[in-house]
Enzyme design. Structure first.
Site, PDB file in Angstrom:
ATOM      1  N   CYS A  20      38.508  35.991  36.536  1.00 15.42           N
ATOM      2  CA  CYS A  20      38.507  36.846  37.715  1.00 15.42           C
ATOM      3  C   CYS A  20      37.805  38.175  37.411  1.00 15.42           C
ATOM      4  CB  CYS A  20      39.947  37.090  38.130  1.00 15.42           C
ATOM      5  SG  CYS A  20      40.136  38.043  39.630  1.00 15.42           S
ATOM      6  N   PRO A  21      36.892  38.600  38.255  1.00 15.75           N
ATOM      7  CA  PRO A  21      36.529  38.104  39.578  1.00 15.75           C
ATOM      8  C   PRO A  21      35.276  37.228  39.593  1.00 15.75           C
ATOM      9  CG  PRO A  21      35.599  40.276  39.340  1.00 15.75           C
ATOM     10  CD  PRO A  21      36.321  39.945  38.027  1.00 15.75           C
TER      11      PRO A  21
END
Length: 85
Positions: A20-21
């Site tokens: 993430c992200p």
């Protein structure tokens, strides 16, 4: 003679090993270059993808068609939505 109107098989976008992200950012860029209605499999190993990918689809107007847990991660079948103005 009838034309074959079956949808083209979905491509696979390997996002394994990204955290993430990055899976969402890369999926967003890839989907932006696709035609509305086309489908893309996203393959991830990031445990947060089970939250991030559905939220991204909802926020971006894409349709999450299918989600599957696979060895070491998840697969998400996303259908490209209409472009938003």
């Amino acid at each position: 003679m009838l034309e074959n109107k079956l949808p083209k098989p979905a491509s696979v976008y390997d996002l394994k090993g990204l955290n993430c992200p990055l899976p969402v950012l890369k999926a967003k860029k890839r989907l932006a270059g696709m035609r509305p209605g086309t489908r893309l499999w996203l393959e991830t190993t990031d445990p947060l993808a089970v939250i991030d990918i559905p939220a991204f689809c909802s926020d971006s107007g894409h349709r999450l068609v299918e989600t599957a847990a696979v060895s070491g991660g998840h697969r998400f079948l996303v259908e490209r939505g209409q472009q938003r103005s």
